[in-house]
Design an enzyme around this catalytic site. Structure first.
Site, PDB file in Angstrom:
ATOM      1  N   ASP A  40     -93.064 -48.534 -23.331  1.00 13.66           N
ATOM      2  CA  ASP A  40     -93.581 -48.294 -21.987  1.00 13.66           C
ATOM      3  C   ASP A  40     -94.665 -49.294 -21.597  1.00 13.66           C
ATOM      4  O   ASP A  40     -95.135 -50.079 -22.423  1.00 13.66           O
ATOM      5  CB  ASP A  40     -94.115 -46.863 -21.878  1.00 13.66           C
ATOM      6  CG  ASP A  40     -94.995 -46.483 -23.084  1.00 13.66           C
ATOM      7  OD1 ASP A  40     -95.393 -47.384 -23.831  1.00 13.66           O
ATOM      8  OD2 ASP A  40     -95.263 -45.292 -23.253  1.00 13.66           O
ATOM      9  N   ASN A  52     -99.778 -33.479 -25.722  1.00 14.26           N
ATOM     10  CA  ASN A  52     -98.931 -32.524 -24.998  1.00 14.26           C
ATOM     11  C   ASN A  52     -97.458 -32.672 -25.381  1.00 14.26           C
ATOM     12  O   ASN A  52     -96.580 -32.116 -24.744  1.00 14.26           O
ATOM     13  CB  ASN A  52     -99.104 -32.719 -23.486  1.00 14.26           C
ATOM     14  CG  ASN A  52     -98.698 -34.123 -23.032  1.00 14.26           C
ATOM     15  OD1 ASN A  52     -98.225 -34.930 -23.828  1.00 14.26           O
ATOM     16  ND2 ASN A  52     -98.869 -34.407 -21.754  1.00 14.26           N
ATOM     17  N   HIS A  57     -95.741 -35.539 -25.365  1.00 16.92           N
ATOM     18  CA  HIS A  57     -94.980 -36.615 -24.704  1.00 16.92           C
ATOM     19  C   HIS A  57     -94.587 -37.703 -25.704  1.00 16.92           C
ATOM     20  O   HIS A  57     -95.262 -37.922 -26.707  1.00 16.92           O
ATOM     21  CB  HIS A  57     -95.723 -37.188 -23.490  1.00 16.92           C
ATOM     22  CG  HIS A  57     -96.883 -38.075 -23.793  1.00 16.92           C
ATOM     23  ND1 HIS A  57     -97.894 -38.287 -22.901  1.00 16.92           N
ATOM     24  CD2 HIS A  57     -97.210 -38.809 -24.891  1.00 16.92           C
ATOM     25  CE1 HIS A  57     -98.777 -39.114 -23.428  1.00 16.92           C
ATOM     26  NE2 HIS A  57     -98.381 -39.445 -24.643  1.00 16.92           N
ATOM     27  N   GLU A  79     -93.322 -37.262 -19.909  1.00 18.80           N
ATOM     28  CA  GLU A  79     -94.273 -36.156 -19.906  1.00 18.80           C
ATOM     29  C   GLU A  79     -93.533 -34.817 -19.864  1.00 18.80           C
ATOM     30  O   GLU A  79     -92.379 -34.763 -19.424  1.00 18.80           O
ATOM     31  CB  GLU A  79     -95.175 -36.272 -18.664  1.00 18.80           C
ATOM     32  CG  GLU A  79     -95.981 -37.558 -18.604  1.00 18.80           C
ATOM     33  CD  GLU A  79     -97.187 -37.558 -19.540  1.00 18.80           C
ATOM     34  OE1 GLU A  79     -97.236 -36.737 -20.476  1.00 18.80           O
ATOM     35  OE2 GLU A  79     -98.084 -38.397 -19.347  1.00 18.80           O
TER      36      GLU A  79
HETATM   37  P1  PGA Z   1    -102.364 -42.150 -29.522  1.00 21.32           P
HETATM   38  O1  PGA Z   1    -101.275 -41.855 -28.382  1.00 21.32           O
HETATM   39  O2  PGA Z   1    -101.644 -42.869 -30.592  1.00 21.32           O
HETATM   40  O3  PGA Z   1    -103.414 -42.982 -28.877  1.00 21.32           O
HETATM   41  O4  PGA Z   1    -102.865 -40.823 -29.976  1.00 21.32           O
HETATM   42  C1  PGA Z   1    -100.020 -41.455 -28.740  1.00 21.32           C
HETATM   43  C2  PGA Z   1     -99.229 -41.117 -27.469  1.00 21.32           C
HETATM   44  O5  PGA Z   1     -99.827 -40.684 -26.496  1.00 21.32           O
HETATM   45  O6  PGA Z   1     -98.011 -41.281 -27.500  1.00 21.32           O
END
Ligand code: PGA
Length: 530
Positions: free
Chosen positions: A67, A136, A138, A143
């Site tokens: 992304d 959450n 995702h 999302e």
């Molecule tokens: P993070 O994010 O590695 O910074 O915890 C992971 C994500 O949101 O996919």
């Protein structure tokens, strides 16, 4: 889904890097899918190290990132383009023209998404996709939603994600509110997926990923539809209560462990049919699930286990798919292993040998069994490893064993064998205390040791022989496995020093020989830690 719980972030990063290096070694022109965020930084630095030490070569590799914020300039230090170059691409020899990220500068995001999908397709598809997981649930910027978009698309970030990511920006308002992201199908089309999770703030997401129903409100659960997903997480992310169950011939024991502490212990009667055993276990697990935040269930059972299916002799299990059935009925992640293996794991995690790396547990009961722990892990094989009661200690005129051999250790050192020998000796000397202790034609363990205690020479002779046989087996185990300690468990070990002292005199070399402090609790405790 395979779950690998690592000691810490560093181990998680290194183990994941090894998987990627193996993929590139097997297929030098692999197509790799990468993710951003704080979680994979350790993985990327390990890949950089591996490249600099010539352990892996990325010259033919193609990459696609999950992304990118939209809109965002590539030169912006918060862009994922910038992140990937800084943390990975500048440290390995992947060719610039083989690097792909959704273009946050594209004028027409819709066209960019279509182009991105086509590029992935043209490359032959992603061989190995790396994922992080949002708090959450995702994955990428997919999302939680009632409907998930299959292909690469422009999406609005949830407030939750904007808040989580604002730690990288000057303020909440500076975080872009949209992003271009691979869709759920783009991700699931990868041939292999590894997902990384680290830290206590991922605990809930990990628990839901492992145990939750497939649900678009937790996009990561979609990974359960994929046949080759491995979750690497550290202990912090994995924490949550662990339930251990030890199925025995007369009782089924339960233990709940939270933060390495035993918070619950109980046992129920072992029912007489497969169906009743399964329903009594299910009922108990469901009630414990309500009281404790249980993430995993480990079950120790007697018998042979193949792909989670159990066949036992003293429990009515015949090719019983215990792992799948209990998992289906309780909605929890369940692992099944041999009960002796579980007890050995219990000993190294919670017993007097928790400071050891390698131990052998010898359980002396109706038979002689045991478990072998090497490097703090159960030593396993596909061929029934750990049947230590069945190595031969008597080559000539050995006692017949139901396993088909003659002279097995079990035929000399089980409690059954000891009492059989005692009865035989007692009958030869009707004046002896031992003979006097016979009740209804048989001897109990207590009656035998009572005779030893009272100085009965007949009983003492049987005990001396027994100790000699026991020492022979223990010396062989030491020669084969070279453990730091051997732990003895079972009824006979109630004798404590009276057993240990003469035994130690016959042990060759410098061995820590101990009596289990956990005894019958070891199985459920170890099962919880599977
Ligand atoms: P993070 O994010 O590695 O910074 O915890 C992971 C994500 O949101 O996919």
């Amino acid at each position: 889904m395979k779950v690998i719980v690592c000691e810490n972030y560093d181990e998680m990063s290194k183990r994941a890097a090894k998987i990627i290096a193996a993929q590139v070694t097997i297929k030098s022109d692999s197509v790799l899918g990468f993710a951003t965020g704080s979680t994979p930084i350790g993985l990327y630095s390990e890949l950089g190290r591996m490249y600099s030490e010539e352990e892996v070569d990325f010259s033919e590799v193609t990459t696609f990132n999950l992304d990118e914020y939209y809109p965002i300039k590539k030169s912006n230090e918060q862009s994922y383009d910038y992140f990937m170059r800084k943390n990975l691409f500048s440290k390995i020899n992947v060719k610039d023209e083989n690097i792909h990220l959704p273009n946050g500068e594209a004028e027409d995001p819709q066209k960019e998404c279509e182009f991105y999908e086509k590029m992935i397709e043209k490359s032959g598809g992603i061989d190995l996709q790396v994922l992080g997981i949002g708090r959450n649930g995702h994955i990428g910027f997919n999302e939680p939603n009632s409907v998930l978009v299959p292909s690469t698309h422009l999406t609005k970030l949830t407030e939750n994600t904007i808040k989580a990511n604002s730690r990288f920006f000057d303020s909440f308002d500076d975080v872009p509110k949209q992003a271009l992201t691979m869709g759920i199908s783009t991700i699931l089309n990868a041939k292999k997926i590894i997902i990384l999770a680290s830290g206590a703030n991922k605990r809930k997401a990990v628990a839901e990923l492992i145990n939750g129903e497939i649900n678009p409100k937790n996009p990561a659960t979609m990974l359960k539809t994929h046949h080759d997903v491995t979750l690497f997480c550290d202990k912090e992310a994995f924490a949550g209560a662990k339930l251990g169950i030890d199925i025995g011939g007369t009782a089924i024991k339960f233990a709940v462990i939270n933060n390495n502490e035993v918070v619950y212990k109980d046992s129920i009667k072992t029912e007489d049919t497969e169906e009743k055993i399964i329903s009594s276990i299910t009922e108990k697990v469901i009630s414990l699930k309500k009281d404790y935040e249980i993430t995993t269930v480990g079950i120790g059972t007697p018998g042979r286990i193949k792909e989670g299916k159990v066949t036992a002799t003293n429990i009515p299990f015949k090719n019983t798919a215990l792992q799948d059935i209990i998992s289906e009925k309780t909605g929890l992640y369940v692992v099944v292993d041999n009960d002796a293996n579980c007890a050995a794991l219990g000993e190294i995690e919670f017993g007097s040998t928790k400071d050891c790396e390698n131990i052998v547990l010898v359980t002396i009961g109706t038979g002689v069994g045991g478990g072998i722990i090497m490097n703090r892990q159960i030593a396993r094989s596909n061929n029934n490893m750990g049947e230590i009661g069945h190595f031969v200690i008597q080559a000539k005129n050995g006692r017949i064993c139901p396993c088909g051999q003659k002279g097995c250790w079990e035929q000399y050192c089980s409690m059954t064998a000891l009492l059989k020998d005692a009865l035989k000796a007692a009958k030869k000397d009707k004046e002896s205390i031992l003979y006097n202790n016979i009740e209804d034609g048989s001897l109990t363990g207590e009656a035998f040791f009572d005779a030893v205690q009272k100085g009965c020479p007949v009983a003492q002779k049987v005990f001396d022989d027994y100790i000699r046989y026991l020492a022979m087996g223990i010396n062989s185990l030491v020669n084969i496995f070279g453990p730091d300690a051997i732990v003895l468990a079972g009824g006979v070990t109630k004798q404590g020093e009276k057993l240990l002292e003469p035994l130690k005199k016959l042990i060759v070399g410098d061995l820590r020989l101990e009596i289990s402090t956990l005894q019958n609790d070891a199985g459920a405790l170890g099962a919880a830690m599977l």
